[in-house]
Motif scaffolding. Structure first.
Motif, PDB file in Angstrom:
ATOM      1  N   VAL A   1       1.357  -1.486  -0.097  1.00 47.70           N
ATOM      2  CA  VAL A   1       0.056   0.079  -0.105  1.00 47.70           C
ATOM      3  C   VAL A   1       0.894   0.979   0.128  1.00 47.70           C
ATOM      4  CG1 VAL A   1      -1.733   1.564   1.075  1.00 47.70           C
ATOM      5  CG2 VAL A   1      -1.522  -0.671   1.690  1.00 47.70           C
ATOM      6  N   ARG A   2       0.765   1.945  -0.962  1.00 48.50           N
ATOM      7  CA  ARG A   2       2.033   3.500  -1.339  1.00 48.50           C
ATOM      8  C   ARG A   2       0.808   3.862  -1.657  1.00 48.50           C
ATOM      9  NH1 ARG A   2       4.756   6.128  -5.082  1.00 48.50           N
ATOM     10  NH2 ARG A   2       7.264   6.413  -4.336  1.00 48.50           N
ATOM     11  N   ASP A   3       1.024   5.050  -0.478  1.00 47.67           N
ATOM     12  CA  ASP A   3       0.500   7.154  -0.927  1.00 47.67           C
ATOM     13  C   ASP A   3       1.821   8.049  -0.502  1.00 47.67           C
ATOM     14  OD1 ASP A   3      -1.857   8.202  -0.557  1.00 47.67           O
ATOM     15  OD2 ASP A   3      -1.308   8.636   1.828  1.00 47.67           O
ATOM     16  N   ALA A   4       1.274   8.658  -1.554  1.00 47.44           N
ATOM     17  CA  ALA A   4       2.761   9.404  -2.089  1.00 47.44           C
ATOM     18  C   ALA A   4       1.964  11.147  -1.634  1.00 47.44           C
ATOM     19  CB  ALA A   4       2.722   9.220  -3.679  1.00 47.44           C
ATOM     20  N   ASN A   5       2.515  11.820  -1.763  1.00 43.84           N
ATOM     21  CA  ASN A   5       1.421  13.867  -1.571  1.00 43.84           C
ATOM     22  C   ASN A   5       1.383  14.073  -2.709  1.00 43.84           C
ATOM     23  OD1 ASN A   5       0.996  16.703  -0.868  1.00 43.84           O
ATOM     24  ND2 ASN A   5       3.266  16.847  -1.736  1.00 43.84           N
ATOM     25  N   THR A   6       2.358  13.966  -3.451  1.00 42.51           N
ATOM     26  CA  THR A   6       1.897  13.211  -5.021  1.00 42.51           C
ATOM     27  C   THR A   6       3.048  12.418  -5.319  1.00 42.51           C
ATOM     28  OG1 THR A   6       1.524  14.782  -6.823  1.00 42.51           O
ATOM     29  CG2 THR A   6       3.341  15.016  -5.862  1.00 42.51           C
ATOM     30  N   GLY A   7       3.194  12.505  -7.431  1.00 38.61           N
ATOM     31  CA  GLY A   7       3.293  11.312  -7.483  1.00 38.61           C
ATOM     32  C   GLY A   7       2.615  10.132  -7.869  1.00 38.61           C
ATOM     33  N   ILE A   8       2.639   9.125  -7.265  1.00 40.84           N
ATOM     34  CA  ILE A   8       1.812   7.982  -7.608  1.00 40.84           C
ATOM     35  C   ILE A   8       1.521   7.230  -6.468  1.00 40.84           C
ATOM     36  CG2 ILE A   8       1.579   5.755  -9.276  1.00 40.84           C
ATOM     37  CD1 ILE A   8       3.554   6.982 -10.759  1.00 40.84           C
ATOM     38  N   SER A   9       0.305   7.493  -5.977  1.00 44.89           N
ATOM     39  CA  SER A   9      -0.426   6.030  -5.315  1.00 44.89           C
ATOM     40  C   SER A   9      -1.072   5.224  -5.559  1.00 44.89           C
ATOM     41  CB  SER A   9      -1.812   7.140  -3.724  1.00 44.89           C
ATOM     42  OG  SER A   9      -1.083   7.881  -3.579  1.00 44.89           O
ATOM     43  N   ALA A  10      -0.440   3.894  -4.840  1.00 49.09           N
ATOM     44  CA  ALA A  10      -1.266   2.668  -5.562  1.00 49.09           C
ATOM     45  C   ALA A  10      -1.533   1.602  -4.839  1.00 49.09           C
ATOM     46  CB  ALA A  10       0.315   2.592  -6.313  1.00 49.09           C
ATOM     47  N   VAL A  11      -2.208   0.493  -4.859  1.00 41.30           N
ATOM     48  CA  VAL A  11      -2.626  -0.421  -4.358  1.00 41.30           C
ATOM     49  C   VAL A  11      -2.200  -1.724  -4.757  1.00 41.30           C
ATOM     50  CG1 VAL A  11      -3.679  -2.388  -3.185  1.00 41.30           C
ATOM     51  CG2 VAL A  11      -4.578   0.601  -2.803  1.00 41.30           C
ATOM     52  N   ILE A  12      -0.976  -2.700  -4.398  1.00 47.10           N
ATOM     53  CA  ILE A  12      -0.596  -3.864  -5.424  1.00 47.10           C
ATOM     54  C   ILE A  12      -0.405  -4.900  -4.820  1.00 47.10           C
ATOM     55  CG2 ILE A  12       1.654  -4.554  -6.353  1.00 47.10           C
ATOM     56  CD1 ILE A  12       2.541  -1.908  -6.696  1.00 47.10           C
ATOM     57  N   ASP A  13      -0.995  -6.354  -5.550  1.00 50.21           N
ATOM     58  CA  ASP A  13      -1.443  -7.446  -4.721  1.00 50.21           C
ATOM     59  C   ASP A  13       0.483  -7.611  -4.669  1.00 50.21           C
ATOM     60  OD1 ASP A  13      -0.457  -8.492  -6.922  1.00 50.21           O
ATOM     61  OD2 ASP A  13      -2.028  -9.523  -7.904  1.00 50.21           O
TER      62      ASP A  13
END
Length: 552
Positions: free
Chosen positions: A483-495
């Motif tokens: 689970v990756r959360d960015a201020n900006t950039g790219i946030s994503a949920v990856i299995d």
């Protein structure tokens, strides 16, 4: 004709190894050789995200082999490690310059203070890190031969150099050569056994193998290495495709909301923006889900979400608690202050906090692997640089303090499996996510990787995309969702197979709602054995190189 018992290159030197174009390239010397090495390294950077051109690395390393042919031995067959070192250094310098140019964006955020240092980041860092590649080519030069064995020699030297680059002086494994294989969904599955550095060995061997096609000698001697490389690549892809299987089941009762506020970097750390920033986060958090979708249970805010110490601000915590109701938990990046004795300055940590719906902070993780010059000044330079008025990028007196590597990395969050915390570029380090001491009462096996980051320093450049790709590979290595959360950039949920289930666009204010995938049952071989397969591959390369040198 052989020279010496060690299997050195013959009397005609390395120029006798290859014919045609390869021989002419091997014959280049002086500044032209270094210039071509730099350009070939720069071409190899096109194999990295977001381009992913594996063929570019194949051309790059093929040229590197031919250049090394001419650098390793002179016309009398005497080995010259100095020229081999310079070829490797120039190749690495070009590779890293072309792959890391976007670092210059960070110097433009506060250009009035840091613009003068831009060449140090864009040119100086690749220039220095190129020394690792020079060392790798020198080691390969000791093992060099006139036949296919020199491909194994380069695999041994260059993969070993990449491992050192990822560990020496705190390490900087950004764009390690194995990422040429580690961004394709099928090929990246090999990381579940071999890890990033094992993929690096394969990447070098596969991409350098075409160099033997123009060698002098039998058809078998010339075409066997590239044929084996093509077979290895095909087997890696087929095994990866077979491993992926169907969708991973989601964790019951969990609905994530990742908040990406897209706050400009030059506004993010200004204290006068504190109220507006908190209100922005709360407003995004309270947005209703899409029609028919469940309410989020867990909210994630990015790295360094606040320009103040939220733990010491009851009003801000009350505002946050009001935004979390009902029954939502928050995991957020934030600066955290230690409790200091009277007269002492508290230590400030780059942290992740767990905040309950009532605003209570129940757990935290302090970043261990800080960014040199970004979050702190290295100790041996700190006094001298501050004496002339310089500081780290994050405007914090004294910089951040590093958390202890022996403290727990797992966060206990109600409703979630044990959370492995990583902040910013900690996620690019293989094996770094494994906790030393799990918290009492928690399962020793983690259930997900949480990565909060702030890629706002680098804008819409390859940097945020490279960061995402490297963090994604950690999910495959460990068999855990990311689970990756960015201020900006790219946030994503990856299995845990590396499939991106949901993601945001770059430079966009948005929220991302998604289920949490389950971790793989039993984990992965890499999670169990670490870099032992990589060590075995290095030993195999060394053995093949020694055999080739003896037969040369």
């Amino acid at each position: 004709m052989r020279v010496g018992a060690g299997g050195a290159v013959g009397r005609t030197g390395a120029r006798g190894v290859s014919a045609g174009v390869a021989g002419r390239i091997a014959g280049i010397s002086g500044w032209r050789r270094l210039g071509l090495a730099w350009l070939s390294g720069a071409l190899g950077a096109a194999a990295m995200p977001p381009y992913g051109l594996l063929s570019a690395l194949a051309v790059s390393l093929t040229l590197a082999v031919w250049l090394a042919d001419g650098a390793v031995a002179d016309r009398t067959g005497i080995r010259r490690l100095g020229p081999a070192f310079l070829v490797g250094w120039a190749w690495g310098f070009g590779y890293l310059t072309a792959g890391l140019w976007w670092l210059g964006s960070a110097f433009l955020v506060e250009a009035d203070e840091f613009l003068w240092a831009l060449p140090l980041g864009v040119i100086g860092l690749p220039f220095g890190l190129g020394l690792f590649y020079g060392a790798g080519f020198s080691v390969a030069g000791l093992l060099w031969s006139r036949g296919p064995g020199r491909v194994a020699a380069l695999g041994f030297g260059l993969a070993g150099a990449e491992w050192l680059r990822g560990h020496v002086l705190t390490g900087f494994p950004w764009n390690t050569l194995g990422m040429a294989l580690g961004q394709n969904l099928w090929l990246m599955q090999g990381a579940s056994v071999l890890g990033l550095y094992g993929l690096t060995v394969l990447a070098v061997l596969i991409c350098a193998a075409p160099a033997t096609i123009l060698d002098r000698g039998s058809v078998l001697r010339r075409f066997a290495p590239p044929a084996l490389a093509a077979a290895a690549l095909a087997c890696l892809a087929l095994a990866g495709a077979g491993r992926i299987g169907g969708a991973d089941a989601p964790v019951t009762g969990v609905r994530l909301r990742l908040v990406q506020p897209n706050i400009p970097q030059d506004a993010k750390f200004r204290p006068e923006n504190r109220d507006g920033i908190v209100e922005r986060y709360v407003a995004l958090t309270r947005q209703p889900p899409a029609a028919g979708e469940p309410e989020p249970t867990h909210i994630v805010w990015p790295e360094s979400a606040f320009p103040f110490l939220v733990q010491r601000d009851p009003d801000a915590l009350a505002t946050i608690a009001a935004g979390l109701q009902p029954k939502k938990l928050l995991l957020t990046g934030a600066a955290r202050a230690s409790e200091a004795l009277p007269g002492e300055r508290p230590r400030i940590y780059n942290a992740i906090l767990v905040i309950e719906p009532d605003g209570t902070i129940t757990d935290s993780y302090d970043k261990v692997h800080l960014v040199p010059f970004g979050e702190y000044l290295p100790g041996f330079l700190d006094g001298a640089l501050r004496a002339i008025g310089l500081r780290q990028f994050v405007s914090l007196p004294g910089g951040f303090s590093a958390g202890s590597p022996h403290d727990q990395r797992i966060l206990t969050v109600p409703g979630l499996p044990p959370v492995v915390a990583t902040i910013c570029y900690e996620a690019i380090f293989p094996r770094a996510i494994r906790p030393h001491t799990p918290p009492a009462g928690a399962r020793a096996t983690p259930g997900l990787i949480l990565n909060v980051t702030n890629d706002g320093w680098f804008g819409d450049t390859p940097g945020p995309r490279q960061h995402l790709a490297q963090a994604r590979l950690r999910a495959v290595e460990e068999g855990l969702p990311l689970v990756r959360d960015a201020n900006t950039g790219i946030s994503a949920v990856i299995d845990p197979h590396g499939r991106i289930l949901a993601r945001t666009a770059i430079d966009t204010e948005t929220v991302l709602d998604a289920d949490l995938p389950s971790p793989l049952d039993g984990g992965t071989l890499y999670a169990r054995f670490g870099d032992l397969p990589f060590a075995a591959m290095l030993a195999l390369c060394l053995g093949c190189a020694l055999v080739g040198r003896r037969e040369s």
